[in-house]
Design an enzyme around this catalytic site. Structure first.
Site, PDB file in Angstrom:
ATOM      1  N   LYS A 152       0.978  -1.019  -0.039  1.00  0.00           N
ATOM      2  CA  LYS A 152      -0.077   0.022  -0.053  1.00  0.00           C
ATOM      3  C   LYS A 152       1.092   1.326   0.064  1.00  0.00           C
ATOM      4  CE  LYS A 152      -2.068  -2.010   3.633  1.00  0.00           C
ATOM      5  NZ  LYS A 152      -1.878  -3.551   3.218  1.00  0.00           N
ATOM      6  N   ILE A 153       1.938   1.263   0.767  1.00  0.00           N
ATOM      7  CA  ILE A 153       2.714   2.753   0.957  1.00  0.00           C
ATOM      8  C   ILE A 153       3.431   2.627  -0.169  1.00  0.00           C
ATOM      9  CG2 ILE A 153       4.489   3.575   2.481  1.00  0.00           C
ATOM     10  CD1 ILE A 153       3.067   2.483   4.923  1.00  0.00           C
ATOM     11  N   THR A 230      11.451   4.354   6.031  1.00  0.00           N
ATOM     12  CA  THR A 230      10.383   4.600   6.798  1.00  0.00           C
ATOM     13  C   THR A 230       9.692   3.311   7.260  1.00  0.00           C
ATOM     14  OG1 THR A 230       9.014   4.744   4.886  1.00  0.00           O
ATOM     15  CG2 THR A 230      10.128   7.027   5.588  1.00  0.00           C
ATOM     16  N   SER A 231      10.428   2.111   6.964  1.00  0.00           N
ATOM     17  CA  SER A 231       9.367   1.114   7.530  1.00  0.00           C
ATOM     18  C   SER A 231       9.694   0.487   8.692  1.00  0.00           C
ATOM     19  CB  SER A 231       9.646  -0.271   6.611  1.00  0.00           C
ATOM     20  OG  SER A 231       8.865   0.239   5.214  1.00  0.00           O
ATOM     21  N   ARG A 232      10.781  -0.154   9.015  1.00  0.00           N
ATOM     22  CA  ARG A 232      11.175  -0.714  10.436  1.00  0.00           C
ATOM     23  C   ARG A 232      12.707  -0.665  10.747  1.00  0.00           C
ATOM     24  NH1 ARG A 232       6.910   0.275  11.618  1.00  0.00           N
ATOM     25  NH2 ARG A 232       5.007  -0.810  12.490  1.00  0.00           N
ATOM     26  N   ASP A 256      13.152   7.203   9.301  1.00  0.00           N
ATOM     27  CA  ASP A 256      12.118   7.454  10.188  1.00  0.00           C
ATOM     28  C   ASP A 256      11.905   6.597  11.322  1.00  0.00           C
ATOM     29  OD1 ASP A 256       9.910   9.294  11.146  1.00  0.00           O
ATOM     30  OD2 ASP A 256       8.667   7.418  10.041  1.00  0.00           O
ATOM     31  N   GLU A 261      14.864   2.023  18.507  1.00  0.00           N
ATOM     32  CA  GLU A 261      13.916   3.364  18.722  1.00  0.00           C
ATOM     33  C   GLU A 261      13.258   3.323  19.933  1.00  0.00           C
ATOM     34  OE1 GLU A 261      11.916   3.179  15.236  1.00  0.00           O
ATOM     35  OE2 GLU A 261      10.125   2.763  16.411  1.00  0.00           O
ATOM     36  N   HIS A 293       9.967   8.232  13.874  1.00  0.00           N
ATOM     37  CA  HIS A 293       8.809   7.218  13.533  1.00  0.00           C
ATOM     38  C   HIS A 293       7.400   8.466  13.545  1.00  0.00           C
ATOM     39  CE1 HIS A 293       7.609   2.889  13.843  1.00  0.00           C
ATOM     40  NE2 HIS A 293       6.707   3.820  12.921  1.00  0.00           N
ATOM     41  N   GLN A 294       7.473   9.311  12.650  1.00  0.00           N
ATOM     42  CA  GLN A 294       6.517  10.119  12.669  1.00  0.00           C
ATOM     43  C   GLN A 294       5.754  10.063  11.053  1.00  0.00           C
ATOM     44  OE1 GLN A 294       8.758  14.020  12.719  1.00  0.00           O
ATOM     45  NE2 GLN A 294       7.203  14.625  11.141  1.00  0.00           N
ATOM     46  N   PHE A 296       3.633   7.780  10.017  1.00  0.00           N
ATOM     47  CA  PHE A 296       2.057   8.036  10.033  1.00  0.00           C
ATOM     48  C   PHE A 296       1.434   9.228  10.748  1.00  0.00           C
ATOM     49  CE2 PHE A 296       1.142   8.013  14.813  1.00  0.00           C
ATOM     50  CZ  PHE A 296       2.403   7.972  15.383  1.00  0.00           C
TER      51      PHE A 296
HETATM   52  P1  NAI Z   1       1.665  -3.678   2.698  1.00  0.00           P
HETATM   53  O1  NAI Z   1       1.756  -5.108   3.415  1.00  0.00           O
HETATM   54  O2  NAI Z   1       0.657  -3.252   2.124  1.00  0.00           O
HETATM   55  O3  NAI Z   1       3.161  -4.008   1.674  1.00  0.00           O
HETATM   56  C1  NAI Z   1       4.234  -4.486   2.236  1.00  0.00           C
HETATM   57  C2  NAI Z   1       4.751  -4.983   0.802  1.00  0.00           C
HETATM   58  O4  NAI Z   1       6.205  -5.785   1.109  1.00  0.00           O
HETATM   59  C3  NAI Z   1       3.950  -6.183   0.369  1.00  0.00           C
HETATM   60  O5  NAI Z   1       3.901  -5.772  -1.024  1.00  0.00           O
HETATM   61  C4  NAI Z   1       4.841  -7.532   0.458  1.00  0.00           C
HETATM   62  O6  NAI Z   1       4.660  -8.406  -0.749  1.00  0.00           O
HETATM   63  C5  NAI Z   1       6.256  -6.889   0.077  1.00  0.00           C
HETATM   64  N1  NAI Z   1       7.342  -7.853   0.935  1.00  0.00           N
HETATM   65  C6  NAI Z   1       7.310  -8.750   1.841  1.00  0.00           C
HETATM   66  N2  NAI Z   1       8.283  -9.437   1.943  1.00  0.00           N
HETATM   67  C7  NAI Z   1       9.103  -8.774   1.059  1.00  0.00           C
HETATM   68  C8  NAI Z   1      10.644  -9.032   0.827  1.00  0.00           C
HETATM   69  N3  NAI Z   1      11.335  -9.860   1.486  1.00  0.00           N
HETATM   70  N4  NAI Z   1      11.202  -8.421  -0.153  1.00  0.00           N
HETATM   71  C9  NAI Z   1      10.214  -7.238  -0.762  1.00  0.00           C
HETATM   72  N5  NAI Z   1       9.288  -7.040  -0.382  1.00  0.00           N
HETATM   73  C10 NAI Z   1       8.477  -7.547   0.337  1.00  0.00           C
HETATM   74  O7  NAI Z   1       2.468  -2.750   4.000  1.00  0.00           O
HETATM   75  P2  NAI Z   1       2.283  -1.194   3.915  1.00  0.00           P
HETATM   76  O8  NAI Z   1       0.935  -0.889   4.433  1.00  0.00           O
HETATM   77  O9  NAI Z   1       2.626  -0.862   2.596  1.00  0.00           O
HETATM   78  O10 NAI Z   1       3.585  -1.109   4.968  1.00  0.00           O
HETATM   79  C11 NAI Z   1       4.987  -1.195   4.737  1.00  0.00           C
HETATM   80  C12 NAI Z   1       5.732  -1.095   5.897  1.00  0.00           C
HETATM   81  O11 NAI Z   1       5.721   0.483   6.357  1.00  0.00           O
HETATM   82  C13 NAI Z   1       5.028  -1.688   7.253  1.00  0.00           C
HETATM   83  O12 NAI Z   1       5.436  -3.190   7.398  1.00  0.00           O
HETATM   84  C14 NAI Z   1       5.517  -1.052   8.272  1.00  0.00           C
HETATM   85  O13 NAI Z   1       6.779  -1.594   8.964  1.00  0.00           O
HETATM   86  C15 NAI Z   1       5.922   0.347   7.811  1.00  0.00           C
HETATM   87  N6  NAI Z   1       4.965   1.637   8.287  1.00  0.00           N
HETATM   88  C16 NAI Z   1       5.630   2.653   9.010  1.00  0.00           C
HETATM   89  C17 NAI Z   1       5.103   3.527   9.474  1.00  0.00           C
HETATM   90  C18 NAI Z   1       5.751   4.911   9.824  1.00  0.00           C
HETATM   91  O14 NAI Z   1       5.154   5.566  10.566  1.00  0.00           O
HETATM   92  N7  NAI Z   1       6.997   4.954   9.514  1.00  0.00           N
HETATM   93  C19 NAI Z   1       3.678   3.423   9.456  1.00  0.00           C
HETATM   94  C20 NAI Z   1       3.079   2.387   8.877  1.00  0.00           C
HETATM   95  C21 NAI Z   1       3.834   1.467   8.529  1.00  0.00           C
END
Ligand code: NAI
Length: 327
Positions: A152-153, A230-232, A256, A261, A293-294, A296
């Site tokens: 999604k992101i 910005t993921s983890r 982020d 953290e 971590h902002q 979101f």
């Molecule tokens: P999502 O589940 O919609 O997309 C994750 C994508 O990563 C999927 O298409 C999946 O197939 C892919 N993926 C899984 N394993 C993989 C790999 N080994 N190599 C490459 N791609 C792989 O998740 P969404 O909503 O897009 O969020 C992504 C990440 O963003 C979350 O897991 C979370 O850690 C992080 N996040 C960070 C925030 C922040 O405030 N900085 C807020 C919300 C999410």
């Protein structure tokens, strides 16, 4: 339902109080851990955030205190021992999508700031320094961006970067055909690392992706690459990224999220002596930008997090099918 909320800040209260009509919420500032878990006594549900470490021991203690539901007010659930929750019959729900735009736009904010150095220009001009020395940036137009994870992101991020006129390359375990039709090209990781001027991580943290950015992957990257996470935090092996910055293989770093953290982010530590040597080293580089971590943190996302979390609890309470169940 009586719900104990952990790791709450003023903005959590504001948004949950705005949308809650049915539940008794008890807000705790303390994070959820083995010491604080007893605060949940008498509550059927707890609500936790990204840095609450919900280990097997915490889960057993939650169960002993009568908790049946863990409602995460986050998308990621890497901080929960899912097997332990399942074994103890505790349901875990999350907020899978609250605003992919919020996080994707924040990744772009990091890119633009690192590139055009607006954070430095702001301070300079306020002090009467109108010099442009060392503020040189580069055109995003025509550059190659590598996107790791096109969920999604990642999809929103791809569209924004295409809007700048960038060539977008992507890697995901499942290619998205619709995204391909917009011009995004899926390639093997090595090809992306070799071609990308900017690499942005949008995949979840799991056993396959932990320390995905490491000595080997950094060695494949272009000299002077911009790396955005910005993921983890644990997607990145911090000491090797520090080495990459020292050798200038990594030309810019925007974070982020940070592996350690939980002892730092979301807290005002400005009067403390920070003991984390890695973050202090990162902060010493002129080409590193860290936010706590902002990604979101927008009005829209906070409203959606509150509404979806409360709907998840309602579904659990009324025995309906729980759409956002993790386990
Ligand atoms: P999502 O589940 O919609 O997309 C994750 C994508 O990563 C999927 O298409 C999946 O197939 C892919 N993926 C899984 N394993 C993989 C790999 N080994 N190599 C490459 N791609 C792989 O998740 P969404 O909503 O897009 O969020 C992504 C990440 O963003 C979350 O897991 C979370 O850690 C992080 N996040 C960070 C925030 C922040 O405030 N900085 C807020 C919300 C999410």
């Amino acid at each position: 339902m009586k719900i104990a909320f952990f790791s709450t800040k003023i903005y959590d209260r504001e948004f949950f109080d705005r949308y809650n009509t049915a539940h008794e919420i008890i807000y705790f500032e303390a994070p959820l851990n083995e010491q604080t878990v007893k605060l949940a006594k008498g509550c059927k549900a707890i609500c936790a955030f990204v840095n609450d470490k919900i280990t097997a021991a915490v889960i057993v203690a939650l169960k002993d205190n009568g908790v049946e539901l863990i409602a995460l007010r986050s998308a990621g659930f890497n901080n929960v021992d899912i097997a332990a929750a399942k074994a103890n019959g505790i349901v875990v729900v999350r907020v899978p999508a609250y605003s992919p735009h919020a996080v994707a736009e924040h990744a772009v904010a990091l890119i633009l700031t690192l590139n055009r150095k607006t954070h430095k220009a702001y301070n300079r001009v306020r002090e009467g320094n109108f010099s442009l020395d060392r503020l040189t940036g580069f055109d995003l137009y025509g550059k190659t961006v590598g996107v790791i994870g096109t969920g999604k992101i990642g999809q929103v991020f791809c569209a924004i970067m295409q809007g700048f006129g960038c060539k977008v390359l992507a890697f995901d375990v499942i290619a998205n055909k619709q995204l391909e039709s917009t011009g995004v090209q899926y390639l093997p990781l090595i090809d992306i690392f070799q071609a990308a001027d900017i690499i942005s991580l949008h995949c979840p943290l799991n056993e396959q992706t932990r320390h995905f950015i490491n000595k080997q992957t950094i060695a494949m990257m272009k000299e002077g690459v911009m790396l955005i996470n910005t993921s983890r935090g644990a997607l990145v092996d911090t000491p090797t990224v520090i080495d990459g910055l020292k050798t200038r293989r990594i030309g810019y770093l925007g974070l982020d999220v940070y592996e350690q953290e939980e002892t730092l982010f979301f807290n005002d530590l400005s009067e403390n002596i920070i003991q984390d040597e890695d973050i202090m080293r990162l902060l010493s580089f002129p080409n590193v930008l860290i936010t706590s971590h902002q990604g979101f943190f927008t009005q829209e996302a906070l409203a959606e997090i509150a509404k979806t979390t409360l709907a998840n609890v309602d579904e659990f309470e009324t025995g309906k099918i729980i759409k956002n169940i993790v386990v």
